[in-house]
Scaffold this motif. Structure first.
Motif, PDB file in Angstrom:
ATOM      1  N   TYR A   1       0.985  -0.793  -0.051  1.00 50.94           N
ATOM      2  CA  TYR A   1      -0.343  -0.104  -0.221  1.00 50.94           C
ATOM      3  C   TYR A   1       0.814   0.930   0.079  1.00 50.94           C
ATOM      4  O   TYR A   1       1.771   0.808   1.020  1.00 50.94           O
ATOM      5  N   LYS A   2       0.644   2.223  -0.622  1.00 55.60           N
ATOM      6  CA  LYS A   2       0.888   3.393  -0.338  1.00 55.60           C
ATOM      7  C   LYS A   2       1.252   4.098   0.521  1.00 55.60           C
ATOM      8  O   LYS A   2       1.984   4.938   0.688  1.00 55.60           O
ATOM      9  N   ARG A   3      -0.565   4.044   1.318  1.00 50.08           N
ATOM     10  CA  ARG A   3      -0.120   4.821   3.373  1.00 50.08           C
ATOM     11  C   ARG A   3      -0.216   3.183   4.156  1.00 50.08           C
ATOM     12  O   ARG A   3      -1.491   2.312   3.050  1.00 50.08           O
ATOM     13  N   VAL A   4      -0.234   3.206   4.701  1.00 51.52           N
ATOM     14  CA  VAL A   4      -0.071   2.047   5.782  1.00 51.52           C
ATOM     15  C   VAL A   4      -0.525   3.135   7.158  1.00 51.52           C
ATOM     16  O   VAL A   4      -0.203   4.115   7.441  1.00 51.52           O
ATOM     17  N   PHE A   5      -1.343   2.350   7.943  1.00 49.46           N
ATOM     18  CA  PHE A   5      -1.626   2.681   9.160  1.00 49.46           C
ATOM     19  C   PHE A   5      -1.607   1.515  10.174  1.00 49.46           C
ATOM     20  O   PHE A   5      -2.147   0.956   9.675  1.00 49.46           O
ATOM     21  N   VAL A   6      -1.130   1.971  10.937  1.00 49.45           N
ATOM     22  CA  VAL A   6      -0.733   0.699  12.584  1.00 49.45           C
ATOM     23  C   VAL A   6      -0.922   1.414  13.766  1.00 49.45           C
ATOM     24  O   VAL A   6      -0.939   2.699  13.694  1.00 49.45           O
ATOM     25  N   LEU A   7      -2.102   0.342  14.067  1.00 49.28           N
ATOM     26  CA  LEU A   7      -3.119   1.090  15.241  1.00 49.28           C
ATOM     27  C   LEU A   7      -1.523  -0.059  16.539  1.00 49.28           C
ATOM     28  O   LEU A   7      -1.687  -1.585  16.458  1.00 49.28           O
ATOM     29  N   ARG A   8      -1.125   0.528  17.560  1.00 48.92           N
ATOM     30  CA  ARG A   8      -0.743  -0.650  18.561  1.00 48.92           C
ATOM     31  C   ARG A   8      -1.340  -0.120  19.689  1.00 48.92           C
ATOM     32  O   ARG A   8      -1.892   0.868  20.546  1.00 48.92           O
TER      33      ARG A   8
END
Length: 164
Positions: A51-58
């Protein structure tokens, strides 16, 4: 046959993974397991390549009582991945989780999801879902910076921050 311990601790501030020197959150007193960090980086990089954008939830998940195995977290994460795929209409969801090794009688888990950044930009709804679904097992604790958003404008810096 002797069972080898794969968990070799590392206490340096940098870790070499696939020829890349990465700054990590480790001290002389609080070490990390390189194999776990490597698996995290590999999963993150797969999503960055996809993906060109990545959302990371920790997030962290705590159990109400001690458990000998990781069945609860495995079942929970698999169910959450399916919910995320349906809700955000995305084909791939990356994830990692690790059971905290400590002296406490009740273990907890450090977790992260990697999601297409074009499908999600805010952690509120997903955090609420995780909290509600995990409630029967224990509680979810808030981490200082619960999410990261990586895109072409900040990819290198954001990736370094996520890994750290």
């Amino acid at each position: 046959m002797t069972k080898r311990n794969r968990k070799k601790e590392h206490y340096g501030s940098f870790l070499n993974i696939n020829g890349e020197e990465l700054k990590i959150n480790s001290t002389e007193k609080l070490g990390v397991y390189p194999l776990i960090i490597e698996k995290f980086v590999v999963e993150l990089d797969k999503m960055i390549a996809r993906y060109k954008r990545v959302f990371v939830l920790r997030f962290d998940l705590h159990l109400r009582q001690y458990c000998d195995d990781n069945k609860q977290i495995t079942t929970f994460i698999k169910a959450q991945v399916q919910r995320i795929k349906r809700k955000y209409k995305t084909k791939y969801v990356g994830y990692v989780w690790v059971r905290e090794v400590e002296r406490s009688k009740i273990q907890h888990y450090h977790c992260a999801f990697f999601i297409d950044g074009d499908k999600i930009r805010n952690s509120f709804a997903l955090n609420q879902q995780i909290k509600a679904k995990w409630y029967k097992n224990g509680h979810r604790s808030v981490v200082p910076k619960p999410y990261y958003f990586l895109d072409k404008h900040n990819m290198k810096e954001a990736r370094e921050e996520v890994i750290y």
